[in-house]
Design an enzyme around this catalytic site. Sequence first.
Site, PDB file in Angstrom:
ATOM      1  CG  HIS A   1      -1.671  -1.234   1.447  1.00 17.66           C
ATOM      2  ND1 HIS A   1      -2.900  -1.524   0.905  1.00 17.66           N
ATOM      3  CD2 HIS A   1      -1.301  -2.318   2.180  1.00 17.66           C
ATOM      4  CE1 HIS A   1      -3.281  -2.734   1.302  1.00 17.66           C
ATOM      5  NE2 HIS A   1      -2.317  -3.244   2.064  1.00 17.66           N
TER       6      HIS A   1
ATOM      7  CB  SER B   1      12.609  23.274 -14.179  1.00 17.25           C
ATOM      8  OG  SER B   1      11.800  24.428 -14.259  1.00 17.25           O
TER       9      SER B   1
ATOM     10  CE  LYS C   1      10.884  19.903 -10.125  1.00 13.93           C
ATOM     11  NZ  LYS C   1       9.682  20.460 -10.737  1.00 13.93           N
TER      12      LYS C   1
ATOM     13  CD  GLU D   1       8.113  12.766 -14.884  1.00 13.39           C
ATOM     14  OE1 GLU D   1       7.489  13.231 -13.937  1.00 13.39           O
ATOM     15  OE2 GLU D   1       8.792  13.471 -15.646  1.00 13.39           O
TER      16      GLU D   1
END
Length: 458
Positions: free
Chosen positions: A153, A274, A280, A287
């Site tokens: 979980h 970024s 970043k 992704e």
Amino acid sequence: MWGGRFADGPSAIMREINASIPFDKRLWRQDIAGSRAHVAMLGAQGIIAEDDVTAIDAGLAGIADEYALSGPPEDLALEDIHMTVESRLAAMIGPTAGRLHTARSRNDQVATDFKLWVRDAIDAVSAGLEALQIALVTRAEEHAATIMPGFTHLQVAQPVTLGHHLMAWYEMTRRDSSRFADARVRMNRSPLGAAALAGTGFPIDRAATAAALGFDAPTDNSLNSVSDRDFALDYLMAATQCSLHLSRMAEEFVIWASQPYGFVSLPDAYSTGSSIMPQKRNPDAAELVRGHSGRIAGCMVALTMTMKGLPLAYSKDMQDDKPPVFEAHDLLALSIAAMTGMVETTRFVPERMRAAAEAGFSTATDLADWLVRAGGIPFREAHHITGRAVKLAESEGLALSALPLEALQAIDPRIDERVFSALTVDASVASRASHGGTAPDQVRARVAAAKAALGIEA
Ligand code: ARG
């Protein structure tokens, strides 16, 4: 090509909807290989003269050289790769070119070409998966004893080793390899010679063309031969399942690379910055692997829907079989390569992983197990006692192993100082030495077996 029966040419719209050359030009190598095998067989069977075979074969070899340099031309009037090659052959060697299409149809031709292409795609994916597996096994060996939290979980559950986690990924990719291998065995029968749908009256030798093209044997039913696209669906379904695995690994990289976790530092080579937030470092490759799995599954669904309800034998709908397979293959090959690169070069952060494993009462099960072993207490009761200890530790802001002995004994007097040796994360993982368990020695044993399976030094 069918001018004999038609007075008018196709409208521009018909030409456009009918043409597959913009995408099936990717089959040119397979198309030429299939034609060379076919013409050699026609010669051997005495169906066309040896002089014609020689001229046709030399012409096809010359076309292959041309296409290797600049690719096939894309002329919609020529419809597809089969007609493109044949018309080029006619331009090179004259009317003799017209003998090549004896005893075959574009229906068995395209089934043969596409099978050969999918077979090559399976071989490429299999090689890519093997590289990924070698990377996983190598990193797993390096981290056989590195402690990290295991989750259920996405909540800290029990400590595991990073090597064990990486070997779980290895197992997933091994099943993918076996699915591709399985698909390859099942598809490897030659449709060439099924002709349009019913076979041919010429005395062809289907076994000879099958062998020349590396097939195990010819297919046994001409209707099935030209209408079957199971091989493409098998590929897409195996690709879908493989990409699902890659997306789950990618998701874990994304989570692990986030600041609250900090389990990994992704290499510059697989991250981006970024344009507005200088701090970043984004896990874009992971992704995109995660995202590509959705597109690959979409390709699988696309061909499934195309094939649904088609009557035997060939229908033009089937021309739509190629774009989803090409797209899925390109996405999958790139995803496997990106995942391999990330696994090879990611810096794992053992301190962060250990700290996370030590938080969250991950050894609560070990306390319960200790009560069962040392105190002879039934597990359900031990679970209850442990629950009280966790509650106390939580309210005191302490780890389980930091609770004073007196406090534990106040919960249950059968607890003694030996319990503390069971409450460390190291003791926890070392104790889980059942077959396939997370103990470092188990992980090393699995790594050794994997290396043997992959044929790398043990
Ligand atoms: N371009 C066609 C395809 O990819 C080749 C087969 C054409 N066959 C036919 N009966 N029109 O499916």
